[in-house]
Design a protein around this motif. Structure first.
Motif, PDB file in Angstrom:
ATOM      1  N   MET A   1      63.793  52.534  38.842  1.00  0.00           N
ATOM      2  CA  MET A   1      63.199  52.993  40.182  1.00  0.00           C
ATOM      3  C   MET A   1      61.641  52.467  40.247  1.00  0.00           C
ATOM      4  SD  MET A   1      62.382  56.630  40.962  1.00  0.00           S
ATOM      5  CE  MET A   1      61.589  57.410  42.344  1.00  0.00           C
ATOM      6  N   LEU A   2      61.322  51.873  41.388  1.00  0.00           N
ATOM      7  CA  LEU A   2      59.926  51.361  40.903  1.00  0.00           C
ATOM      8  C   LEU A   2      59.271  52.620  40.987  1.00  0.00           C
ATOM      9  CD1 LEU A   2      59.670  48.333  43.657  1.00  0.00           C
ATOM     10  CD2 LEU A   2      59.665  48.290  40.712  1.00  0.00           C
ATOM     11  N   LYS A   3      58.172  52.334  39.867  1.00  0.00           N
ATOM     12  CA  LYS A   3      57.256  53.783  39.910  1.00  0.00           C
ATOM     13  C   LYS A   3      55.641  52.682  40.406  1.00  0.00           C
ATOM     14  CE  LYS A   3      59.014  55.522  35.898  1.00  0.00           C
ATOM     15  NZ  LYS A   3      59.044  55.434  34.634  1.00  0.00           N
ATOM     16  N   ASP A 203      54.889  49.060  34.263  1.00  0.00           N
ATOM     17  CA  ASP A 203      55.548  51.044  35.053  1.00  0.00           C
ATOM     18  C   ASP A 203      55.115  51.423  35.662  1.00  0.00           C
ATOM     19  OD1 ASP A 203      56.899  51.123  32.084  1.00  0.00           O
ATOM     20  OD2 ASP A 203      55.124  51.022  30.826  1.00  0.00           O
ATOM     21  N   THR A 204      53.797  50.208  36.550  1.00  0.00           N
ATOM     22  CA  THR A 204      53.162  50.842  38.234  1.00  0.00           C
ATOM     23  C   THR A 204      53.623  49.823  38.685  1.00  0.00           C
ATOM     24  OG1 THR A 204      50.935  50.359  37.481  1.00  0.00           O
ATOM     25  CG2 THR A 204      51.828  52.988  37.052  1.00  0.00           C
ATOM     26  N   ARG A 205      55.432  49.041  38.676  1.00  0.00           N
ATOM     27  CA  ARG A 205      54.656  47.960  39.512  1.00  0.00           C
ATOM     28  C   ARG A 205      54.348  47.899  41.075  1.00  0.00           C
ATOM     29  NH1 ARG A 205      58.111  43.925  37.989  1.00  0.00           N
ATOM     30  NH2 ARG A 205      58.462  44.991  36.312  1.00  0.00           N
ATOM     31  N   LEU A 206      55.343  49.323  41.911  1.00  0.00           N
ATOM     32  CA  LEU A 206      54.688  49.364  43.111  1.00  0.00           C
ATOM     33  C   LEU A 206      52.863  49.250  43.286  1.00  0.00           C
ATOM     34  CD1 LEU A 206      57.069  52.057  44.306  1.00  0.00           C
ATOM     35  CD2 LEU A 206      56.226  49.101  44.807  1.00  0.00           C
ATOM     36  N   SER A 207      52.434  49.766  42.316  1.00  0.00           N
ATOM     37  CA  SER A 207      50.643  49.652  42.486  1.00  0.00           C
ATOM     38  C   SER A 207      50.253  48.615  42.072  1.00  0.00           C
ATOM     39  CB  SER A 207      49.933  51.219  41.109  1.00  0.00           C
ATOM     40  OG  SER A 207      50.468  52.450  41.525  1.00  0.00           O
ATOM     41  N   ALA A 208      50.717  47.290  40.949  1.00  0.00           N
ATOM     42  CA  ALA A 208      50.437  46.316  40.934  1.00  0.00           C
ATOM     43  C   ALA A 208      50.565  45.396  42.470  1.00  0.00           C
ATOM     44  CB  ALA A 208      51.539  45.798  39.643  1.00  0.00           C
ATOM     45  N   PHE A 209      51.855  45.597  43.506  1.00  0.00           N
ATOM     46  CA  PHE A 209      52.174  45.406  43.926  1.00  0.00           C
ATOM     47  C   PHE A 209      51.052  45.596  45.238  1.00  0.00           C
ATOM     48  CE2 PHE A 209      56.868  44.122  42.968  1.00  0.00           C
ATOM     49  CZ  PHE A 209      56.834  42.937  42.433  1.00  0.00           C
ATOM     50  N   GLY A 210      50.482  46.612  45.044  1.00  0.00           N
ATOM     51  CA  GLY A 210      49.589  46.986  46.072  1.00  0.00           C
ATOM     52  C   GLY A 210      48.441  46.245  46.017  1.00  0.00           C
TER      53      GLY A 210
END
Length: 249
Positions: A1-3, A203-210
């Motif tokens: 799950m993406l975090k 660990d915070t992949r969604l934030s990284a993509f954002g």
């Protein structure tokens, strides 16, 4: 799950643009900015013919199928977008190779501004010069990580029909690379290795993509890409301060 939080990540570049206007940070924004302007002038001189040549070479691979030929305009746009992304990140790579010692110190000053705590007590120009070989090696590590994946995506992009997916993969990959590229500066100040940084961003992949998405898009815009590099360094430092803490929760 993406975090992580994609929308929170989107806000860090805007925060970076606000931070570069702070009096204590301006000097280490102006110096690499002047370098980037000179570099951009040289690259822009060669950009036109290189772009046209690469697009023409890619289009020559298309088989002479009637239904594919009717989509020439779409393939031209897709190939153009991929090549523009490659050139955008290529500009970032060269600019960061030249300005990396300044950006490491800019990240350090930004973190001190955000947290009120010293990151490194040695803030002399001699220390910056001494760090040049280590900073350059750090940039080389990022290039070595980028190149084989970029070549793989480029090969996929040359396959008709499949290249429709390749364009999307390029945007995702470049967003990820921009996050890696800039969060690496505050991470390096804390002696975090590049492989460890990749795990932390994972660990915070969604934030990284954002965070990486608007940086990747801004890097494609002439003139704006001159200013986005120092803003991305400051925004990445804000990312490091807040998201690294979030991974402990």
């Amino acid at each position: 799950m993406l975090k992580g939080n994609f929308f929170r990540g989107l806000g860090y570049l805007g925060e970076g643009f606000r931070l570069i206007r702070q009096p204590g940070l301006r000097l280490f924004v102006v110096i690499p900015l002047v370098i980037n302007i000179l570099l951009f002038g040289v690259l822009f001189f060669f950009l036109g013919e290189l772009f046209a040549g690469l697009v023409a070479a890619a289009m020559a691979w298309l088989p002479d199928w009637t239904w594919l030929q009717s989509l020439d305009w779409l393939f031209w746009i897709l190939y153009g977008a991929v090549i523009l992304l490659m050139l955008a990140y290529g500009f970032v790579i060269v600019a960061n190779l030249i300005g990396s010692p300044f950006y490491g110190y800019l990240a350090e000053l930004t973190e001190k501004h955000l947290t009120g705590q010293e990151v490194n007590t040695d803030d002399s120009w001699a220390s910056i010069i001494k760090d040049i070989p280590r900073a350059l090696w750090r940039e080389v590590q990022k290039i070595l990580y980028y190149l084989p994946r970029a070549i793989g995506l480029l090969i996929i992009g040359l396959i008709p029909v499949v290249n429709l997916v390749a364009a999307v993969l390029w945007f995702l990959f470049n967003s990820w690379m921009m996050a890696l590229q800039y969060v690496d500066y505050p991470a390096d100040n804390h002696k975090v290795s590049f492989p460890a940084l990749r795990r932390l961003l994972g660990d915070t992949r969604l934030s990284a993509f954002g965070f990486g998405l608007p940086v990747a898009l801004a890097a494609m815009v002439p003139v704006l890409n001159l200013f986005v590099v120092p803003a991305a360094v400051c925004g990445a430092t804000a990312y490091w301060v807040r998201e690294k803490g979030a991974t402990r929760n």
